[in-house]
Design a protein around this motif. Structure first.
Motif, PDB file in Angstrom:
ATOM      1  N   GLU A  72      57.968  78.781  82.908  1.00 39.72           N
ATOM      2  CA  GLU A  72      58.980  79.807  82.678  1.00 39.72           C
ATOM      3  C   GLU A  72      58.398  81.213  82.704  1.00 39.72           C
ATOM      4  O   GLU A  72      59.127  82.188  82.841  1.00 39.72           O
ATOM      5  N   ASP A  73      57.068  81.332  82.587  1.00 39.95           N
ATOM      6  CA  ASP A  73      56.434  82.652  82.574  1.00 39.95           C
ATOM      7  C   ASP A  73      56.213  83.214  83.977  1.00 39.95           C
ATOM      8  O   ASP A  73      55.807  84.373  84.122  1.00 39.95           O
ATOM      9  N   ASP A  74      56.458  82.404  84.999  1.00 38.02           N
ATOM     10  CA  ASP A  74      56.264  82.836  86.386  1.00 38.02           C
ATOM     11  C   ASP A  74      57.511  83.587  86.859  1.00 38.02           C
ATOM     12  O   ASP A  74      58.545  82.982  87.120  1.00 38.02           O
ATOM     13  N   ASP A  75      57.395  84.903  86.973  1.00 41.80           N
ATOM     14  CA  ASP A  75      58.562  85.710  87.356  1.00 41.80           C
ATOM     15  C   ASP A  75      58.749  85.822  88.865  1.00 41.80           C
ATOM     16  O   ASP A  75      59.632  86.540  89.336  1.00 41.80           O
ATOM     17  N   THR A  76      57.944  85.088  89.629  1.00 39.44           N
ATOM     18  CA  THR A  76      58.091  85.109  91.087  1.00 39.44           C
ATOM     19  C   THR A  76      58.612  83.780  91.647  1.00 39.44           C
ATOM     20  O   THR A  76      59.075  83.727  92.779  1.00 39.44           O
ATOM     21  N   ALA A  77      58.533  82.710  90.850  1.00 40.30           N
ATOM     22  CA  ALA A  77      58.857  81.379  91.354  1.00 40.30           C
ATOM     23  C   ALA A  77      60.318  81.262  91.777  1.00 40.30           C
ATOM     24  O   ALA A  77      60.624  80.765  92.868  1.00 40.30           O
ATOM     25  N   ALA A  78      61.226  81.686  90.919  1.00 38.16           N
ATOM     26  CA  ALA A  78      62.651  81.559  91.240  1.00 38.16           C
ATOM     27  C   ALA A  78      63.012  82.407  92.455  1.00 38.16           C
ATOM     28  O   ALA A  78      63.817  81.991  93.296  1.00 38.16           O
ATOM     29  N   ALA A  79      62.413  83.587  92.547  1.00 34.43           N
ATOM     30  CA  ALA A  79      62.678  84.455  93.700  1.00 34.43           C
ATOM     31  C   ALA A  79      62.269  83.756  94.989  1.00 34.43           C
ATOM     32  O   ALA A  79      62.996  83.793  95.996  1.00 34.43           O
ATOM     33  N   ALA A  80      61.130  83.090  94.965  1.00 36.02           N
ATOM     34  CA  ALA A  80      60.659  82.364  96.150  1.00 36.02           C
ATOM     35  C   ALA A  80      61.592  81.199  96.481  1.00 36.02           C
ATOM     36  O   ALA A  80      61.905  80.949  97.649  1.00 36.02           O
ATOM     37  N   GLU A  81      62.051  80.493  95.449  1.00 37.45           N
ATOM     38  CA  GLU A  81      62.944  79.358  95.660  1.00 37.45           C
ATOM     39  C   GLU A  81      64.285  79.813  96.236  1.00 37.45           C
ATOM     40  O   GLU A  81      64.860  79.150  97.110  1.00 37.45           O
ATOM     41  N   LEU A  82      64.777  80.937  95.762  1.00 33.10           N
ATOM     42  CA  LEU A  82      66.033  81.474  96.287  1.00 33.10           C
ATOM     43  C   LEU A  82      65.875  81.906  97.741  1.00 33.10           C
ATOM     44  O   LEU A  82      66.783  81.729  98.559  1.00 33.10           O
ATOM     45  N   SER A  83      64.734  82.471  98.054  1.00 34.87           N
ATOM     46  CA  SER A  83      64.479  82.869  99.444  1.00 34.87           C
ATOM     47  C   SER A  83      64.458  81.644 100.353  1.00 34.87           C
ATOM     48  O   SER A  83      64.976  81.680 101.474  1.00 34.87           O
ATOM     49  N   GLU A  84      63.875  80.552  99.871  1.00 30.99           N
ATOM     50  CA  GLU A  84      63.834  79.316 100.651  1.00 30.99           C
ATOM     51  C   GLU A  84      65.241  78.766 100.907  1.00 30.99           C
ATOM     52  O   GLU A  84      65.491  78.134 101.935  1.00 30.99           O
ATOM     53  N   LEU A  85      66.154  79.028  99.969  1.00 32.62           N
ATOM     54  CA  LEU A  85      67.535  78.572 100.128  1.00 32.62           C
ATOM     55  C   LEU A  85      68.328  79.458 101.085  1.00 32.62           C
ATOM     56  O   LEU A  85      69.464  79.139 101.429  1.00 32.62           O
ATOM     57  N   GLY A  86      67.727  80.572 101.501  1.00 30.75           N
ATOM     58  CA  GLY A  86      68.431  81.488 102.394  1.00 30.75           C
ATOM     59  C   GLY A  86      69.593  82.174 101.713  1.00 30.75           C
ATOM     60  O   GLY A  86      70.704  82.236 102.251  1.00 30.75           O
ATOM     61  N   LEU A  87      69.345  82.715 100.532  1.00 30.41           N
ATOM     62  CA  LEU A  87      70.391  83.355  99.733  1.00 30.41           C
ATOM     63  C   LEU A  87      71.075  84.473 100.504  1.00 30.41           C
ATOM     64  O   LEU A  87      70.431  85.246 101.216  1.00 30.41           O
ATOM     65  N   THR A  88      72.421  84.557 100.374  1.00 29.29           N
ATOM     66  CA  THR A  88      73.188  85.602 101.053  1.00 29.29           C
ATOM     67  C   THR A  88      74.120  86.283 100.061  1.00 29.29           C
ATOM     68  O   THR A  88      74.229  85.869  98.902  1.00 29.29           O
ATOM     69  N   ASP A  89      74.829  87.295 100.537  1.00 30.21           N
ATOM     70  CA  ASP A  89      75.743  88.026  99.653  1.00 30.21           C
ATOM     71  C   ASP A  89      77.025  87.242  99.365  1.00 30.21           C
ATOM     72  O   ASP A  89      77.874  87.697  98.606  1.00 30.21           O
ATOM     73  N   ALA A  90      77.165  86.054  99.959  1.00 31.42           N
ATOM     74  CA  ALA A  90      78.317  85.206  99.656  1.00 31.42           C
ATOM     75  C   ALA A  90      78.038  84.276  98.477  1.00 31.42           C
ATOM     76  O   ALA A  90      78.955  83.646  97.954  1.00 31.42           O
ATOM     77  N   ASP A  91      76.776  84.216  98.047  1.00 35.77           N
ATOM     78  CA  ASP A  91      76.383  83.290  96.997  1.00 35.77           C
ATOM     79  C   ASP A  91      76.532  83.894  95.599  1.00 35.77           C
ATOM     80  O   ASP A  91      76.613  85.112  95.428  1.00 35.77           O
ATOM     81  N   VAL A  92      76.538  83.006  94.603  1.00 40.09           N
ATOM     82  CA  VAL A  92      76.550  83.397  93.193  1.00 40.09           C
ATOM     83  C   VAL A  92      75.330  82.783  92.532  1.00 40.09           C
ATOM     84  O   VAL A  92      75.073  81.581  92.679  1.00 40.09           O
ATOM     85  N   VAL A  93      74.581  83.590  91.792  1.00 41.46           N
ATOM     86  CA  VAL A  93      73.421  83.087  91.053  1.00 41.46           C
ATOM     87  C   VAL A  93      73.669  83.304  89.573  1.00 41.46           C
ATOM     88  O   VAL A  93      73.928  84.428  89.138  1.00 41.46           O
ATOM     89  N   VAL A  94      73.605  82.212  88.810  1.00 42.89           N
ATOM     90  CA  VAL A  94      73.821  82.263  87.370  1.00 42.89           C
ATOM     91  C   VAL A  94      72.485  82.030  86.672  1.00 42.89           C
ATOM     92  O   VAL A  94      71.905  80.942  86.763  1.00 42.89           O
ATOM     93  N   GLY A  95      71.991  83.050  85.990  1.00 46.43           N
ATOM     94  CA  GLY A  95      70.755  82.932  85.232  1.00 46.43           C
ATOM     95  C   GLY A  95      71.068  82.513  83.801  1.00 46.43           C
ATOM     96  O   GLY A  95      71.889  83.148  83.141  1.00 46.43           O
ATOM     97  N   ILE A  96      70.425  81.449  83.327  1.00 45.33           N
ATOM     98  CA  ILE A  96      70.698  80.900  82.001  1.00 45.33           C
ATOM     99  C   ILE A  96      69.437  81.015  81.147  1.00 45.33           C
ATOM    100  O   ILE A  96      68.381  80.503  81.524  1.00 45.33           O
ATOM    101  N   SER A  97      69.550  81.682  80.016  1.00 42.68           N
ATOM    102  CA  SER A  97      68.401  81.842  79.126  1.00 42.68           C
ATOM    103  C   SER A  97      68.897  82.184  77.737  1.00 42.68           C
ATOM    104  O   SER A  97      69.556  83.208  77.553  1.00 42.68           O
ATOM    105  N   ALA A  98      68.616  81.338  76.766  1.00 40.86           N
ATOM    106  CA  ALA A  98      69.074  81.595  75.400  1.00 40.86           C
ATOM    107  C   ALA A  98      68.532  82.931  74.897  1.00 40.86           C
ATOM    108  O   ALA A  98      69.273  83.758  74.354  1.00 40.86           O
ATOM    109  N   SER A  99      67.252  83.149  75.095  1.00 39.95           N
ATOM    110  CA  SER A  99      66.643  84.410  74.649  1.00 39.95           C
ATOM    111  C   SER A  99      67.126  85.582  75.483  1.00 39.95           C
ATOM    112  O   SER A  99      67.195  86.713  75.013  1.00 39.95           O
ATOM    113  N   GLY A 100      67.435  85.295  76.770  1.00 40.12           N
ATOM    114  CA  GLY A 100      67.832  86.363  77.682  1.00 40.12           C
ATOM    115  C   GLY A 100      66.659  87.105  78.281  1.00 40.12           C
ATOM    116  O   GLY A 100      66.847  88.113  78.969  1.00 40.12           O
ATOM    117  N   ARG A 101      65.438  86.588  78.068  1.00 43.37           N
ATOM    118  CA  ARG A 101      64.250  87.294  78.542  1.00 43.37           C
ATOM    119  C   ARG A 101      63.319  86.420  79.385  1.00 43.37           C
ATOM    120  O   ARG A 101      62.243  86.867  79.789  1.00 43.37           O
TER     121      ARG A 101
END
Length: 333
Positions: free
Chosen positions: A146-175
């Motif tokens: 969870e401390d890797d702040d680049t991993a999710a960005a890389a995974e989203l890039s692999e999915l070919g994220l576009t402006d038609a998509d919705v990304v929901v970030g879930i975190s109890a702490s919010g950080r």
């Protein structure tokens, strides 16, 4: 031996990759301690010596605290509705709903995503769940991920994220860094961003287009955010996905009509669904489903209107998949 092995493992996790703390480590640790101290999700409840209570008292006390969760969620109904409408609009553009989270939050996101195809007949790629640490983290804690702040960005890039998509970030702490990095990447791609947190003015809430910050108060066991925070997250994700599917016509009169019969129970449920909606007996419902190759909505429309399954399919397509619209348009309805 087992105890010694466990202790060595705990020591490794405690130090992580750092073996000799230096001044920068100490400074960072103090900053994190102060940051956590300001979070409601890290606070201790009113002093109760849980270990002195009997089991029935513990069950009663925990249940009483849990009852506050849906009340807290209800206070954010308007913003949740706004998020649902935004998700529906992206779905209609061919977009996807993608959940991001670490630990409990990640598992809840993956769970919600994995249940959409059998429940609503959606393609697997329509709702996705990403968890820090990958699939391994579903069964085994990969806490440092969870401390890797680049991993999710890389995974989203692999999915070919576009402006038609919705990304929901879930975190109890919010950080959570994994989620923060993912939401930032999503914004760069023009995707709609939603934050689900259990603290106000959260880091992910400040990034997101739509922050849903439901504060549920201190946990039954201090800091264990798999409890009330996890329950709040599950309730919110239930609404985001389920209500979006309702708006897309995946239900009729409060009944699932786009389910995929992947096992005996669901095949029986399909028959019962046709029976409930149309009023025909089981044998007729099953025959209608056979003719419609298992498509519940086509079978229902065919029974209600008397048309062939192929014609029912065409009418449903013209109605945008909305069974109610197709029924209302049918001359014999």
């Amino acid at each position: 031996m087992a105890r010694a092995s466990s202790r060595r493992s705990a020591t490794y996790l405690w130090r992580g990759s750092s073996t000799v703390p230096d001044s920068s480590h100490t400074t960072r640790m103090n900053e994190l301690i102060d940051e956590l101290a300001a979070l409601t999700t890290e606070a201790a409840r009113d002093s109760v010596d849980l270990d002195t209570l009997d089991t029935l008292e513990l069950v009663t006390l925990m249940n009483q605290g849990d009852q506050s969760v849906p009340v807290a969620v209800a206070q954010h109904a308007a913003v949740i509705a706004r998020a649902v409408d935004a998700i529906v609009e992206r779905f209609r553009r061919g977009g996807r709903l993608i959940y991001l989270g670490a630990g409990t939050a990640g598992r809840i996101g993956v769970l919600d995503a994995s249940e959409c195809p059998p429940t609503f007949g959606t393609p697997p790629e329509m709702v996705r769940g990403l968890i820090a640490g990958g699939p391994t983290a579903l069964l085994t804690a990969v806490e440092n991920a969870e401390d890797d702040d680049t991993a999710a960005a890389a995974e989203l890039s692999e999915l070919g994220l576009t402006d038609a998509d919705v990304v929901v970030g879930i975190s109890a702490s919010g950080r959570t860094p994994y989620v923060v990095g993912g939401l930032r990447r999503a914004r760069e791609c023009g995707a709609l961003t939603i934050a689900v947190a259990q603290n106000t003015d959260s880091a992910i809430g400040r990034i997101a287009d739509i922050p849903i910050e439901v504060v549920v108060g201190p946990e039954f066991v201090a800091g264990s955010t798999r409890l009330k925070s996890g329950t709040a997250q599950k309730l919110i994700l239930n609404m985001l996905s389920t209500l979006a599917m309702v708006r897309l016509g995946k239900t009729y009169r409060g009944i699932m009509v786009d389910l995929v019969a992947t096992n005996e129970k669901l095949r029986a449920r399909s028959v019962r669904t046709v029976m409930t909606v149309t009023g025909v007996p089981a044998d007729e419902a099953e025959s209608a489903l056979d003719a419609a190759e298992g498509h519940v909505k086509e079978a229902i429309l065919a029974v209600l209107t008397g048309v062939a399954p192929a014609e029912a399919g065409r009418r449903l397509e013209e109605a945008g998949g909305l069974l109610r619209v197709a029924v209302e348009r049918a001359p014999s309805a």
